[in-house]
Design an enzyme around this catalytic site. Structure first.
Site, PDB file in Angstrom:
ATOM      1  N   ASP A 102       0.835  -1.199   0.000  1.00 42.44           N
ATOM      2  CA  ASP A 102       0.000   0.000   0.000  1.00 42.44           C
ATOM      3  C   ASP A 102       0.869   1.248   0.000  1.00 42.44           C
ATOM      4  O   ASP A 102       2.012   1.232   0.473  1.00 42.44           O
ATOM      5  CB  ASP A 102      -0.874   0.067   1.262  1.00 42.44           C
ATOM      6  CG  ASP A 102      -1.803  -1.112   1.385  1.00 42.44           C
ATOM      7  OD1 ASP A 102      -2.174  -1.697   0.354  1.00 42.44           O
ATOM      8  OD2 ASP A 102      -2.160  -1.432   2.536  1.00 42.44           O
TER       9      ASP A 102
HETATM   10  N1  URA Z   1      -1.392  -5.949   3.961  1.00 40.60           N
HETATM   11  C1  URA Z   1      -1.835  -4.679   3.979  1.00 40.60           C
HETATM   12  O1  URA Z   1      -2.838  -4.375   4.586  1.00 40.60           O
HETATM   13  N2  URA Z   1      -1.123  -3.755   3.303  1.00 40.60           N
HETATM   14  C2  URA Z   1       0.003  -4.025   2.623  1.00 40.60           C
HETATM   15  O2  URA Z   1       0.616  -3.134   2.031  1.00 40.60           O
HETATM   16  C3  URA Z   1       0.441  -5.348   2.621  1.00 40.60           C
HETATM   17  C4  URA Z   1      -0.280  -6.292   3.303  1.00 40.60           C
END
Ligand code: URA
Length: 234
Positions: A102
């Site tokens: 993310d």
């Molecule tokens: N899980 C999440 O919530 N975000 C990420 O970036 C990776 C795994």
């Protein structure tokens, strides 16, 4: 850097003179664009095609990046936000991220131009483990075991996970969570479902590779040994 017609000739496509004819006829592309000019200089990182066929095997590139928060793990963004590619110098070719982190997640992200390996590392059937350092608000204690057993999200029950190294500091709890699925925002959704929203998230391990002491925003090339190891997974 060398002249395009010389590179074509060296690649065994045609003689230097014939290669010039190919260029003038608009049959040669460099990085997806037709080049008709004979003096064009190209280097090792340029992707050259004649009649739509690459003239050489693309050199495979494998990079391990410590992604900071505030970068997208895509190759470009219509809204003009920074992407992880902005963190790379000329790495000798075009690479793309293996899976995603993310915008607000930091940590270990692989980048490569090896499609076969990307498939292996991202397809759920290979169950590649990923470990995150999770920080949540509050003190969940034994409730964290629910993350290990599986938790119901809107897209179904999560597979068994592993919680380790739980510690608290003030009103915050930190722990390592290992999952081998890769659903969208999975860790954030798992913790939110438990009632403990994630405050920060960092991936510290991916497919047995570790972030180690690599500073944020920096990257390194994988070693031959690491590449062989990843290719042998599954
Ligand atoms: N899980 C999440 O919530 N975000 C990420 O970036 C990776 C795994």
């Amino acid at each position: 850097m060398e002249r395009l017609q010389k590179v074509l000739a060296h690649a065994g496509i045609a003689s230097r003179r014939k290669s010039e004819e190919l260029i003038l006829a608009g049959r040669v592309k460099v990085n997806g664009e037709i080049v008709r000019e004979l003096g064009k200089k190209v280097g090792a990182g340029d992707y050259i095609e004649v009649d739509g066929k690459p003239i050489r095997e693309e050199k495979k590139i494998y990079i391990l990046l410590n992604k900071p928060v505030g970068y997208l793990s895509t190759v470009d963004d219509p809204r003009g936000r920074r992407t992880v590619l902005d963190l790379l110098a000329d790495v000798g070719g075009r690479v793309y991220p293996v899976g995603r982190l993310d915008y607000d997640t930091s940590g270990l992200l692989l980048l490569t131009n090896d499609g076969e390996l990307t498939y292996k590392l991202t397809h759920p059937s290979f169950e590649v483990p990923k470990t995150y350092l999770v920080e949540v608000e509050g003190k969940p204690g034994r409730e964290l075991e629910r993350l290990e057993k599986g938790i119901i999200l809107e897209d179904g029950l999560t597979a068994p996970a592993r919680v380790e190294r739980v510690r608290t500091k003030g009103n915050r709890t930190f722990f390592h969570l290992t999952i081998h699925e890769g659903r969208n925002r999975q860790v954030r959704r798992m913790c939110a479902a438990l009632g403990y929203p994630v405050k920060s998230l960092k991936r510290i391990r991916f497919a047995y590779l570790e972030l180690g002491g690599l500073p944020e925003g920096q990257y390194r090339y994988l070693t031959e040994k690491e590449i062989k190891f990843l290719q042998g997974l599954g």
